[in-house]
Design a protein around this motif. Structure first.
Motif, short mmCIF file in Angstrom:
data_model
loop_
_atom_site.label_atom_id
_atom_site.label_comp_id
_atom_site.label_asym_id
_atom_site.label_seq_id
_atom_site.Cartn_x
_atom_site.Cartn_y
_atom_site.Cartn_z
N LEU A 113 0.83 -1.21 0.00
CA LEU A 113 0.00 0.00 0.00
C LEU A 113 0.86 1.25 0.00
N PHE A 114 1.91 1.26 0.81
CA PHE A 114 2.81 2.41 0.88
C PHE A 114 3.53 2.62 -0.45
N SER A 115 4.02 1.53 -1.04
CA SER A 115 4.74 1.61 -2.30
C SER A 115 3.84 2.09 -3.43
N LEU A 116 2.59 1.64 -3.42
CA LEU A 116 1.64 2.05 -4.45
C LEU A 116 1.24 3.51 -4.29
N SER A 117 1.07 3.95 -3.05
CA SER A 117 0.62 5.32 -2.79
C SER A 117 1.72 6.36 -3.02
N PHE A 118 2.98 5.98 -2.75
CA PHE A 118 4.08 6.94 -2.84
C PHE A 118 5.13 6.52 -3.86
N SER A 119 4.68 5.95 -4.96
CA SER A 119 5.61 5.60 -6.03
C SER A 119 6.22 6.87 -6.61
N THR A 120 7.44 6.76 -7.11
CA THR A 120 8.15 7.94 -7.60
C THR A 120 7.49 8.50 -8.87
N PRO A 121 7.61 9.81 -9.10
CA PRO A 121 6.96 10.43 -10.27
C PRO A 121 7.31 9.79 -11.61
N SER A 122 8.55 9.30 -11.74
CA SER A 122 8.96 8.72 -13.02
C SER A 122 8.17 7.46 -13.36
N SER A 123 7.52 6.86 -12.36
CA SER A 123 6.78 5.63 -12.60
C SER A 123 5.34 5.87 -13.05
N TYR A 124 4.89 7.14 -12.98
CA TYR A 124 3.50 7.39 -13.37
C TYR A 124 3.27 8.69 -14.14
N CYS A 125 4.18 9.65 -14.07
CA CYS A 125 3.89 10.97 -14.64
C CYS A 125 3.92 11.00 -16.16
#
Length: 234
Positions: A91-103
């Motif tokens: 849950l923590f990893s999904l919520s605070f994934s780094t910007p490069s992984s989703y932006c």
């Protein structure tokens, strides 16, 4: 420039959805009845793909913990603790994934290059024309945001209407000096369930539409930046 911008956006939509941009009745049919479903599908997959990946990782973690609990005789309390830790880590990893992984909205070099070809086909061959196109894209982006806000207001109005209905029913029951019976409560619960189901589906569709629209706009903007850079370096 307006007609060129319209043509570029239509072609980019077709490209992202896996269709060829062609004129004719078949293309019109696709845009009216096929594109909306494919567009929502693209947005939904973009939203759920990271969740699916982390769920798979969570499954692997549960599997490993289960194996260790069997061979190392881990107590039930420790087993539950490890499961909870795994859940919180994911849950923590999904919520605070780094910007490069989703932006970047999973936009690739392939989609950018395809959009660059579309820009060249529409004779966007100068920095000034790219700037004009970017202005058109910004206006379209604002229109998309307005539609997203409308959907949010619509969902809010549905829930507001339900709350007003429940309040009205309880007021009527108060005025008639009768206690709400099981049938009354069951009717309220049933209507709440229908509204919750409707708004849940509507929320998923709205999020999918907004995400797909952002993919389209981001793809165009990245392509414009890339094209501008290539023109300046030529």
């Amino acid at each position: 420039m307006f007609s060129r911008a319209k043509s570029i956006i239509e072609s980019t939509e077709s490209n992202l959805l896996g269709f060829k941009a062609k004129k004719g009745y078949l293309n019109l049919f696709q845009r009216l009845f096929v594109y909306p479903f494919m567009f929502l599908k693209m947005g939904f997959e973009n939203i759920t793909r990271p969740i699916a990946v982390w769920l798979f990782i969570l499954f692997i973690m549960f599997f490993i913990i289960s194996l260790f609990s069997q061979y190392l005789a881990i107590s039930p309390e420790v087993y539950v603790l490890l499961i909870n830790i795994s859940l919180w880590v994911v849950l923590f990893s999904l919520s605070f994934s780094t910007p490069s992984s989703y932006c970047f909205y999973e936009i690739t070099d392939k989609t950018i290059n395809s959009t660059l070809e579309i820009l060249n086909e529409n004779k966007i061959d100068s920095v000034d024309r790219i700037d004009s196109l970017e202005s058109n894209i910004d206006m379209i982006s604002e229109r998309i945001e307005d539609r997203g806000k409308f959907y949010k207001w619509l969902i809010g109005l549905v829930w507001g209407g339900l709350l007003l209905y429940i309040n009205f029913q309880f007021r009527l029951a108060n005025l008639s000096a009768t206690q709400p019976n099981d049938s009354f409560i069951a009717d309220i619960i049933e209507k709440s369930f229908y509204v919750a189901s409707f708004t849940s589906v509507a929320l998923i569709l709205m999020m999918s539409y907004i995400r797909a629209s952002k993919i389209l706009v981001a793809n165009l903007k990245y392509a414009c930046i890339q094209h501008k850079s290539l023109l300046k370096s030529a």
